[in-house]
Design an enzyme around this catalytic site. Structure first.
Site, PDB file in Angstrom:
ATOM      1  N   CYS A   1     -23.140  28.491 -16.882  1.00  0.00           N
ATOM      2  CA  CYS A   1     -21.785  27.968 -16.631  1.00  0.00           C
ATOM      3  C   CYS A   1     -21.297  27.068 -17.759  1.00  0.00           C
ATOM      4  O   CYS A   1     -20.110  26.751 -17.829  1.00  0.00           O
ATOM      5  CB  CYS A   1     -21.741  27.211 -15.315  1.00  0.00           C
ATOM      6  SG  CYS A   1     -21.943  28.295 -13.902  1.00  0.00           S
TER       7      CYS A   1
ATOM      8  N   HIS B   1     -16.172  31.479 -18.894  1.00  0.00           N
ATOM      9  CA  HIS B   1     -16.486  32.616 -18.033  1.00  0.00           C
ATOM     10  C   HIS B   1     -15.494  32.575 -16.876  1.00  0.00           C
ATOM     11  O   HIS B   1     -14.833  31.566 -16.651  1.00  0.00           O
ATOM     12  CB  HIS B   1     -17.933  32.557 -17.523  1.00  0.00           C
ATOM     13  CG  HIS B   1     -18.183  31.384 -16.625  1.00  0.00           C
ATOM     14  ND1 HIS B   1     -18.453  30.137 -17.109  1.00  0.00           N
ATOM     15  CD2 HIS B   1     -18.165  31.273 -15.274  1.00  0.00           C
ATOM     16  CE1 HIS B   1     -18.618  29.295 -16.089  1.00  0.00           C
ATOM     17  NE2 HIS B   1     -18.438  29.952 -14.971  1.00  0.00           N
TER      18      HIS B   1
ATOM     19  N   HIS C   1     -14.054  33.673 -12.746  1.00  0.00           N
ATOM     20  CA  HIS C   1     -14.382  33.913 -11.337  1.00  0.00           C
ATOM     21  C   HIS C   1     -13.184  34.531 -10.641  1.00  0.00           C
ATOM     22  O   HIS C   1     -12.038  34.265 -11.004  1.00  0.00           O
ATOM     23  CB  HIS C   1     -14.714  32.605 -10.613  1.00  0.00           C
ATOM     24  CG  HIS C   1     -15.963  31.953 -11.094  1.00  0.00           C
ATOM     25  ND1 HIS C   1     -17.219  32.409 -10.785  1.00  0.00           N
ATOM     26  CD2 HIS C   1     -16.149  30.869 -11.880  1.00  0.00           C
ATOM     27  CE1 HIS C   1     -18.129  31.634 -11.348  1.00  0.00           C
ATOM     28  NE2 HIS C   1     -17.508  30.682 -12.028  1.00  0.00           N
TER      29      HIS C   1
ATOM     30  N   ASP D   1      -3.700  31.246 -11.460  1.00  0.00           N
ATOM     31  CA  ASP D   1      -4.072  32.642 -11.680  1.00  0.00           C
ATOM     32  C   ASP D   1      -4.001  33.006 -13.169  1.00  0.00           C
ATOM     33  O   ASP D   1      -2.990  32.752 -13.835  1.00  0.00           O
ATOM     34  CB  ASP D   1      -3.153  33.557 -10.876  1.00  0.00           C
ATOM     35  CG  ASP D   1      -3.673  34.980 -10.826  1.00  0.00           C
ATOM     36  OD1 ASP D   1      -4.906  35.164 -10.793  1.00  0.00           O
ATOM     37  OD2 ASP D   1      -2.847  35.913 -10.814  1.00  0.00           O
ATOM     38  N   HIS D   2      -5.094  33.585 -13.657  1.00  0.00           N
ATOM     39  CA  HIS D   2      -5.219  33.971 -15.070  1.00  0.00           C
ATOM     40  C   HIS D   2      -5.109  32.795 -16.024  1.00  0.00           C
ATOM     41  O   HIS D   2      -4.655  32.936 -17.161  1.00  0.00           O
ATOM     42  CB  HIS D   2      -4.217  35.087 -15.433  1.00  0.00           C
ATOM     43  CG  HIS D   2      -4.587  36.409 -14.829  1.00  0.00           C
ATOM     44  ND1 HIS D   2      -4.475  36.664 -13.481  1.00  0.00           N
ATOM     45  CD2 HIS D   2      -5.086  37.533 -15.378  1.00  0.00           C
ATOM     46  CE1 HIS D   2      -4.882  37.894 -13.234  1.00  0.00           C
ATOM     47  NE2 HIS D   2      -5.271  38.441 -14.376  1.00  0.00           N
TER      48      HIS D   2
ATOM     49  N   GLU E   1     -15.957  30.458  -4.786  1.00  0.00           N
ATOM     50  CA  GLU E   1     -16.044  30.750  -6.220  1.00  0.00           C
ATOM     51  C   GLU E   1     -16.739  32.089  -6.446  1.00  0.00           C
ATOM     52  O   GLU E   1     -16.393  32.839  -7.364  1.00  0.00           O
ATOM     53  CB  GLU E   1     -16.791  29.635  -6.946  1.00  0.00           C
ATOM     54  CG  GLU E   1     -16.692  29.750  -8.456  1.00  0.00           C
ATOM     55  CD  GLU E   1     -17.445  28.635  -9.162  1.00  0.00           C
ATOM     56  OE1 GLU E   1     -16.784  27.738  -9.700  1.00  0.00           O
ATOM     57  OE2 GLU E   1     -18.694  28.670  -9.152  1.00  0.00           O
TER      58      GLU E   1
HETATM   59 NI    NI Z   1     -18.289  29.140 -13.094  1.00  0.00          NI
END
Ligand code: NI
Length: 136
Positions: free
Chosen positions: A33, A39, A41, A79-80, A126
């Site tokens: 993480c 990264h 989710h 979002d995004h 998540e």
């Molecule tokens: Ni994460």
């Protein structure tokens, strides 16, 4: 009093990284993480509100209205996006699931109150296996 829940969804990127710590410490606590290049989710957000049933409608809250405010004030902003960088109401905190859920509560509560019901719970997934619940 009855409780009713609306689910909304957003995709977002983040990393968990404490700049006060060394690379080794970050790696030890956050593992993958802490990847410097982020990264993502697929978050699922469950907003539970409570209220009395209106005898004329049979509703405690109109879920369409609830969905509109969740989208306008929360998911359209998340979002995004990159939760470390892009979101005005998640500044200066580690964007863990816990902190994101708390920030969502604080942002959403006044708008839920305006619908004549009370915010009861923010439940934020998540991953399929990990979620938090925040009751204010
Ligand atoms: Ni994460």
């Amino acid at each position: 009093m009855i409780y009713i829940t609306r689910r909304e969804h957003f995709n977002a990127a983040h990393k968990l990284y404490n700049p006060k710590w060394s690379e080794e410490q970050n790696n030890e606590i956050f593992g993958k993480c802490s990847n410097p290049n982020w990264h993502g989710h697929n978050y699922n957000l469950f907003v539970t509100v409570k209220g009395e049933v209106n005898p004329d409608t049979g509703y405690s809250v109109n879920l369409k209205d609830l969905s509109v405010i969740i989208r306008k004030y929360i998911t359209d902003k998340l979002d995004h996006k990159n939760l470390n960088l892009d979101v005005d109401f998640i500044k200066d905190v580690m964007p863990s699931t816990e902190n994101v859920a708390i920030a969502i509560w604080n942002e959403l509560e006044p708008h839920v109150n305006a619908l004549n019901c009370k915010l009861h719970c923010i439940k934020l997934y998540e991953t399929e296996n990990n979620y938090v619940e925040y009751f204010g």
